[in-house]
Scaffold this motif. Sequence first.
Motif, PDB file in Angstrom:
ATOM      1  N   GLU A  86       0.873  -1.172   0.000  1.00 33.86           N
ATOM      2  CA  GLU A  86       0.000   0.000   0.000  1.00 33.86           C
ATOM      3  C   GLU A  86       0.908   1.219   0.000  1.00 33.86           C
ATOM      4  O   GLU A  86       1.685   1.434   0.943  1.00 33.86           O
ATOM      5  CB  GLU A  86      -0.886   0.000   1.248  1.00 33.86           C
ATOM      6  CG  GLU A  86      -2.164  -0.779   1.107  1.00 33.86           C
ATOM      7  CD  GLU A  86      -3.099  -0.215   0.053  1.00 33.86           C
ATOM      8  OE1 GLU A  86      -3.414   0.991   0.099  1.00 33.86           O
ATOM      9  OE2 GLU A  86      -3.520  -0.991  -0.832  1.00 33.86           O
ATOM     10  N   PHE A  87       0.839   2.007  -1.031  1.00 34.15           N
ATOM     11  CA  PHE A  87       1.674   3.205  -1.123  1.00 34.15           C
ATOM     12  C   PHE A  87       0.819   4.406  -0.739  1.00 34.15           C
ATOM     13  O   PHE A  87      -0.164   4.721  -1.399  1.00 34.15           O
ATOM     14  CB  PHE A  87       2.220   3.354  -2.539  1.00 34.15           C
ATOM     15  CG  PHE A  87       3.206   4.471  -2.675  1.00 34.15           C
ATOM     16  CD1 PHE A  87       4.499   4.322  -2.196  1.00 34.15           C
ATOM     17  CD2 PHE A  87       2.854   5.670  -3.256  1.00 34.15           C
ATOM     18  CE1 PHE A  87       5.422   5.363  -2.306  1.00 34.15           C
ATOM     19  CE2 PHE A  87       3.768   6.707  -3.373  1.00 34.15           C
ATOM     20  CZ  PHE A  87       5.049   6.550  -2.899  1.00 34.15           C
ATOM     21  N   VAL A  88       1.170   5.054   0.350  1.00 36.06           N
ATOM     22  CA  VAL A  88       0.404   6.214   0.826  1.00 36.06           C
ATOM     23  C   VAL A  88       1.229   7.463   0.554  1.00 36.06           C
ATOM     24  O   VAL A  88       2.248   7.706   1.192  1.00 36.06           O
ATOM     25  CB  VAL A  88       0.084   6.094   2.338  1.00 36.06           C
ATOM     26  CG1 VAL A  88      -0.822   7.236   2.781  1.00 36.06           C
ATOM     27  CG2 VAL A  88      -0.561   4.745   2.653  1.00 36.06           C
ATOM     28  N   CYS A  89       0.769   8.230  -0.423  1.00 32.91           N
ATOM     29  CA  CYS A  89       1.484   9.433  -0.832  1.00 32.91           C
ATOM     30  C   CYS A  89       1.014  10.576   0.061  1.00 32.91           C
ATOM     31  O   CYS A  89       0.066  11.279  -0.267  1.00 32.91           O
ATOM     32  CB  CYS A  89       1.127   9.718  -2.290  1.00 32.91           C
ATOM     33  SG  CYS A  89       2.545  10.039  -3.280  1.00 32.91           S
ATOM     34  N   THR A  90       1.656  10.760   1.185  1.00 33.72           N
ATOM     35  CA  THR A  90       1.151  11.698   2.188  1.00 33.72           C
ATOM     36  C   THR A  90       1.362  13.147   1.771  1.00 33.72           C
ATOM     37  O   THR A  90       2.104  13.431   0.837  1.00 33.72           O
ATOM     38  CB  THR A  90       1.823  11.470   3.546  1.00 33.72           C
ATOM     39  OG1 THR A  90       3.242  11.550   3.360  1.00 33.72           O
ATOM     40  CG2 THR A  90       1.452  10.121   4.118  1.00 33.72           C
ATOM     41  N   GLU A  91       0.739  14.046   2.529  1.00 31.79           N
ATOM     42  CA  GLU A  91       0.827  15.477   2.211  1.00 31.79           C
ATOM     43  C   GLU A  91       1.972  16.155   2.961  1.00 31.79           C
ATOM     44  O   GLU A  91       2.175  17.351   2.823  1.00 31.79           O
ATOM     45  CB  GLU A  91      -0.525  16.151   2.494  1.00 31.79           C
ATOM     46  CG  GLU A  91      -0.822  16.516   3.938  1.00 31.79           C
ATOM     47  CD  GLU A  91      -0.877  15.347   4.904  1.00 31.79           C
ATOM     48  OE1 GLU A  91      -1.227  14.225   4.491  1.00 31.79           O
ATOM     49  OE2 GLU A  91      -0.550  15.563   6.083  1.00 31.79           O
TER      50      GLU A  91
END
Lengths: 321, 410
Positions: B57-62
């Motif tokens: 799961e790739f979570v492209c955070t802010e």
Amino acid sequence: MTAKEWKFTSKDIANKPDLFLSGHRACAGCAPATVLKLVMKATRGPTIVTEATGCMEVVSSIYPYTSWATPWLHTAFETAAANASGIEAALKIMKKKGRISKEHVDVIAIAGDGGTFDIGLQALSGAVERGHDFLFLLYDNEAYMNTGIQRSGGTPHGAATTTSPAGRAVPGKLEYKKPLADIMIAHDMEYVATASPYYWRDLITKVRKGLEVEGPAFLHVFAPCPRGWRSNPAKSIEYSKLAVETCVFPVWEAVNGEYKLSIPSKVLSLAPQRKKPVSDYLKGQGRFRHMFKPENKALLEEVQRITDKRWQKLLKKCNLP
Amino acid sequence: MANIIKQKMMALAGDQAVAYAAKQSDVDVVAAYPITPQTIIVEKFSEYVANGEVETEFVCTESEHSAMSASLAASVTGARAFTATASAGLALMHEMLFVTSGCRAPVVMAIANRALSAPLNIHGDHSDSMAQRDSGWIQMYAENSQEAYDSIIQAFKIGEDSNVLLPVMVGLDGFTLSHTLENVETLSDEVVQQFIGIRKIPNVLTHEDKQSPFRLDPKNPMTMGPIALQNYYFEFKRQQEEAMKNALEAIQDVNKNYGDLTGRKYGNGLVDAYNLKDAEVAAICLGSTAGTMKTIVDKLRKEGIKAGLLRIRTFRPFPSKAIKSALRNVKAIAVMDKSMSFGGNGGPAYHEIRHVLYDSESKPFIVNYIYGLGGRDTSPTQLRTIYDDLQQILKNQTIEEPIKYLGLRE
């Protein structure tokens, strides 16, 4: 069973085992504690809660005790939504890889007004933009109560706090409350709602609806704080009713951006004569005491004006006259 | 060495090597935010995700703050979590680094070491990770891309060890390693996964005296990240110190086992000594500088000068015993710091080495060189002056300037 089909009685709710247990260290008359108890009554299965630093985190997790009968994580003040992102991502992939059971697990992120309106807003906006499946629950007691009643972006106009005191030159907070739920709707969320613990059935139903959304949902819950509001601890639930009756805090929900008043507020739109003046709500609260001094008459009028203006705006959004 | 496993040579920049190692480590969640010179890591990993080459799961955070929060939350949920950052990004994570180690979440993070602002500078030095020295993370510094690759794989094994349970950061010098193509020997996915294994969640004792998995598990509700006051907080912190001590063992074991498998050992895992046995003068450094320093040592040896080098591979836990033992015969030592501790009389590595040698019987001369800040190139000629200075110190039996700046206009 969806929230719509869920017909629950007060007995059902009373009999449902608590996930937020008593014995926590909240103050007498703390509405946030009541809110959390009710919120956890609305769960529909396995649920992981993550909470921002704040009153409810502190009173419920003091080591080696806990009030949480469900997995619970606290990391920092501004991280509730980021934590929810990580938990949800982990659950998703671990299920896919067969490391945990396939059973659905709901994720609830809880934060106060400081952790939502202010320091946690960026993480919340990011998590919602990414579309994580979680319910963000804001319990709004309208100031940083845990650190000793400092003003937040959720503190209403005119309120006296320790960082917006009612002095000789400045009569409490000059700025207006940030319209946070509207900001969340602007994220194109499927479900955004406001609720007040006096209308507990409405609150529980909305929590359930938020959990049912496959994606992010946002619930803004009004939560009087007698300590911070300098109000009678016995009247917290009364204030949560008066806030709705004066339209200071209308209750509504927006499904896919379509605003709809919930019944307690809908009634006032149909019978405007039943809408109470804001002074009914403000009086008795120490944080607004200065507003009743003759020299601050204009301030009181301004609160009525802004309340009416926001109410009218809301009616328009709901396509009501 | 006969049983070394077959490997595949790939041309990889440091960042790519890191991303490839993370991919092979069967990472469950990557939550990250782009920042130079780390960006290639997240870009490369995104490609793996986009092409379906990883189950992650790739979570492209802010923000990096959220990247660390999400990594920590994923880790305590039971997932293997990886992230990468540099410089300002690591500084923004600062608050969460302590929470991650305090929650005993074995997150692995690559740091493409870079200078801190202001003035803004994107190039390599160690200011970023040295500023996180006391955050409770294991800190390792790679000498080359090969070691960056190997260390990421090892980091999961070390951090997830039930006697350790600590997050690990692996530093690779920004641009010098992160963006430089090198030959890297790589293992097959199967071998890597066999070496690390699926993440094992240890059991902990609950208040009801039951064994419960140490993660957020609806079947075994656990309160994680609670408030602990004067009566308990101190014990939590003491346990983290114990875990750091255990990490000293774990790092050496993993280094040995990995070495037996691949033929690559990095000293004892903690420190890497080069020509130190009979050395009279020695330099101590971290990271890629060691490569250049070794060629200088070779040259000096040819000239008959007894020069050596000690590379500190693991900076946290600080390998005091190994350092003391490695330096026991050295008479003059130069500690090289690629970061500063303003007003602190020298750089962080210098402080620690002096501390370790305070009660040594040999009482060597010890000086400090601050160098390479903001990616300032330090030539072999400049680096050689360090050994010249050390010989002068030995000759005069006195130190004239304990702290020097190498390659600086003054």
